[in-house]
Write a protein that holds these residues in place. Structure first.
Motif, PDB file in Angstrom:
ATOM      1  N   UNK A 107       0.838  -1.192   0.000  1.00 46.95           N
ATOM      2  CA  UNK A 107       0.000   0.000   0.000  1.00 46.95           C
ATOM      3  C   UNK A 107       0.880   1.250   0.000  1.00 46.95           C
ATOM      4  N   UNK A 108       0.718   2.180   0.951  1.00 45.20           N
ATOM      5  CA  UNK A 108       1.525   3.404   0.917  1.00 45.20           C
ATOM      6  C   UNK A 108       2.904   3.217   1.553  1.00 45.20           C
ATOM      7  N   UNK A 109       3.141   2.088   2.184  1.00 39.62           N
ATOM      8  CA  UNK A 109       4.434   1.826   2.834  1.00 39.62           C
ATOM      9  C   UNK A 109       5.369   1.145   1.843  1.00 39.62           C
ATOM     10  N   UNK A 175      -4.679   6.485   9.551  1.00 42.03           N
ATOM     11  CA  UNK A 175      -3.548   5.898   8.817  1.00 42.03           C
ATOM     12  C   UNK A 175      -4.045   4.900   7.768  1.00 42.03           C
ATOM     13  N   UNK A 176      -4.916   4.000   8.185  1.00 39.69           N
ATOM     14  CA  UNK A 176      -5.377   2.933   7.297  1.00 39.69           C
ATOM     15  C   UNK A 176      -6.112   3.499   6.082  1.00 39.69           C
ATOM     16  N   UNK A 177      -6.969   4.501   6.324  1.00 41.83           N
ATOM     17  CA  UNK A 177      -7.700   5.121   5.214  1.00 41.83           C
ATOM     18  C   UNK A 177      -6.745   5.889   4.305  1.00 41.83           C
ATOM     19  N   UNK A 178      -5.848   6.652   4.923  1.00 44.18           N
ATOM     20  CA  UNK A 178      -4.908   7.445   4.142  1.00 44.18           C
ATOM     21  C   UNK A 178      -3.967   6.602   3.312  1.00 44.18           C
ATOM     22  N   UNK A 179      -3.698   5.405   3.777  1.00 43.95           N
ATOM     23  CA  UNK A 179      -2.779   4.499   3.083  1.00 43.95           C
ATOM     24  C   UNK A 179      -3.465   3.776   1.918  1.00 43.95           C
TER      25      UNK A 179
END
Length: 197
Positions: A107-109, A175-179
């Motif tokens: 994902x974003x990580x 965090x979860x939504x933004x990612x």
């Protein structure tokens, strides 16, 4: 998690009764905060623990691992009762909570510290992981980048990372939504997509 850990240690020191009954599995799927909830909600799971594995640095810190220079991945250790839940079921939950097609992180990580992996403890676990991987590639028509690796030393993460999704629900949700994790999981898995924790 802390109470269960203490109970497990007491039982182990009282004759090793639980050592023969409970097993553990280790998975890496990007941010370890996001794997706790799906496993915690599974009947037969005794506890989950965020940590680091797969690298060469002993007793790594979050700062070291997140820098991507230790070889470690953020990972989750799942202690479970094999009489109530199978390793096969744990794998099924794991797959549906990651993007197995992404070899560059999750994902974003981004970076090797966030890649996905299954760490097998024996030949049976390795065979089952490879069987499910091949089955998913065939059924879903996807190339799976998730690694299947021998179990390595597991180092528990700092206490503030443990049960983060319950201790800090607003920050976790943001965090979860933004990612973009849930959106991507739905794209890949549809109705089978993993839970939010």
């Amino acid at each position: 998690m802390r109470i269960l850990t203490i109970m497990l240690m007491l039982c182990l020191s009282a004759g090793g009764v639980m050592a023969a009954e409970y097993k553990s599995a280790v998975f890496a799927g990007g941010c370890f905060w996001c794997l706790e909830g799906p496993f915690d909600g599974l009947p037969g799971v005794i506890e989950t623990e965020s940590g680091y594995t797969g690298g060469t640095v002993q007793n790594p810190t979050y700062e070291q691992v997140s820098a991507g220079t230790t070889g470690h991945m953020e990972a989750m250790r799942v202690v479970y009762d094999p009489a109530k839940v199978t390793f096969e079921k744990l794998l099924s939950v794991f797959w549906r909570n990651i993007d197995p097609t992404d070899g560059g992180g999750q994902f974003c990580d981004r970076g090797p510290q966030y890649r996905s992996a299954i760490f097998f403890a024996d030949a049976g676990e390795e065979a089952e992981a490879r069987r499910q991987k091949a089955q998913l590639e065939k059924e879903k028509g996807m190339r799976i980048a998730t690694e299947i690796l021998p179990r390595a030393e597991f180092y528990p993460a700092e206490e503030y990372h443990q049960d983060y999704y319950t201790k800090n629900p607003l920050r976790y949700h943001f965090y979860r939504q933004g990612c973009g994790r849930d959106q991507r999981l739905r794209q890949i898995w549809g109705a089978e997509a993993g839970g939010k924790g």
